[in-house]
Design a protein around this motif. Structure first.
Motif, short mmCIF file in Angstrom:
data_model
loop_
_atom_site.label_atom_id
_atom_site.label_comp_id
_atom_site.label_asym_id
_atom_site.label_seq_id
_atom_site.Cartn_x
_atom_site.Cartn_y
_atom_site.Cartn_z
N LEU A 267 -2.58 4.10 5.54
CA LEU A 267 -3.63 4.06 4.51
C LEU A 267 -4.60 2.92 4.80
O LEU A 267 -5.82 3.07 4.62
CB LEU A 267 -2.99 3.87 3.13
N HIS B 221 -6.85 3.94 7.64
CA HIS B 221 -7.83 4.94 7.22
C HIS B 221 -9.01 4.31 6.50
O HIS B 221 -10.13 4.85 6.53
CB HIS B 221 -7.18 5.97 6.28
N SER B 222 -8.79 3.16 5.86
CA SER B 222 -9.87 2.53 5.09
C SER B 222 -11.03 2.09 5.98
O SER B 222 -12.17 1.95 5.53
CB SER B 222 -9.33 1.31 4.33
N TYR C 288 0.84 -1.20 0.00
CA TYR C 288 0.00 0.00 0.00
C TYR C 288 0.87 1.25 0.00
O TYR C 288 0.55 2.25 -0.64
CB TYR C 288 -0.92 0.01 1.21
#
Length: 332
Positions: A319, A322-323, A137
């Motif tokens: 990241l 955050h999803s 990611y």
């Protein structure tokens, strides 16, 4: 600082990161714990431990809970996790859900011990995240990318190889080759050839400034200081990059052997993507000169170091946090 949301913790071989969902990285300190040698009593962690170890009057030793890609010291790991949570959450009586990023080579026993450390340190629940998936990611691999991407993380404690596709790890392997190993190779070489003792910091500086996996176009030189093995008097020496290149050859050979082993295991229908897109390198070791040239010479594969190689895992982990999908998938 205090929060009321999900927390992510990634403890590497040298650095510990903490991030908050929707806010990013809010904590970055040495993954270091100061311990009293005689009793084993834990004194402090992070920056405080680093400062403590600088004072000669205070008898202590530094411990990094993760070494060679393994959880080598549970009590200091738990203390470091507690330190991260306290720094981020403050003194409020609040137990966050915690996503914990761990090396792919961890055993089930190590994963369970790490989970217990988080719960003991104040976490409400734990979601385990693959370090190499986070690295993917971090370098821009999309969850819906079915073609796949080859990632190699050259870290302080180990080197990890992984092939990712459609948001999953298709193959993952870990070798003992590490930046710490290379530092030790340089340290041992200087001691054995020149009867000179240098510090760990000097060995690392030689690696970073002169180290190379492929011959440089120009021979670089560096003046170093240390002490004679026999009597401890000051010693001075000039080393060059050609010499260090020779010292690092066993590391380069080990890297190539492991990469060849991994490539043979990758399913045939993914090889076209690797031939086209090559390999993405992350971790501090990817910044050493010539690693891309070494890969291309031996496998005819293009290779590129991520622009934020030292933070690829931490950035990718944020990241993923955050999803908002981590806890729905694996909350415990």
């Amino acid at each position: 600082m205090s929060i009321s949301g999900d927390l992510g913790i990634y403890i590497g071989s040298a650095t510990a990161y903490g991030c908050i969902r929707k806010r990013g990285i809010v904590f970055c300190e040495p993954a270091l714990v100061a311990v009293e040698p005689e009793t084993g009593r834990i004194l402090n962690a992070g920056f405080e431990a680093e400062e403590l170890l600088k004072h000669a009057k205070i008898h202590s030793r530094g411990v990094y809970p993760l070494a060679d890609g393994r959880l080598t010291d549970y009590p200091t790991f738990e203390r470091l996790v507690r330190h991260v949570i306290k720094r981020i959450c403050g003194t409020r009586i609040f137990k966050p859900r915690v996503a914990l990023c761990l090396p792919d080579g961890f055993t089930n026993v190590e994963c369970r011990a790490a989970e217990e450390a988080v719960l003991s340190a104040g976490g409400r629940s734990v979601a385990i995240v693959s370090k190499m998936l986070a690295a993917g990611y971090g370098v821009g691999v999309k969850p819906d990318d079915a073609q796949g991407k080859m990632i190699i993380h050259l870290g302080g404690g180990c080197t990890a190889y992984a092939f990712l596709a459609s948001g999953n790890i298709i193959l993952s392997e870990t070798s003992n080759l590490s930046q710490n190993n290379i530092n030790s190779m340089i340290y041992d070489y200087i001691r054995d050839k020149y009867d000179m003792i240098i510090s760990g910091e000097t060995a690392e500086s030689i690696k970073n400034n002169l180290g190379c996996f492929y011959p440089r176009d120009f021979n670089l030189k560096m003046n170093i200081t240390g002490k004679h093995v026999t009597d401890g008097t000051p010693a001075y020496l000039t080393v060059d990059s050609n010499e260090v290149y020779g010292v690092m050859q066993p590391a380069a050979d080990e890297f190539l052997q492991m990469l060849a082993k991994v490539l043979k295991k990758i399913p045939a229908h993914f090889l076209k993507a690797i031939a086209k897109d090559g390999v993405v390198l992350t971790g501090g070791g990817s910044l050493l000169y010539g690693i891309e040239k070494l890969i291309f010479k031996n496998f005819s594969l293009p290779a590129v170091s991520d622009k934020n190689a030292e933070r690829s895992v931490a950035d990718g982990f944020c990241l993923m946090l955050h999803s908002g999908k981590l806890f729905k998938q694996s909350e415990r």
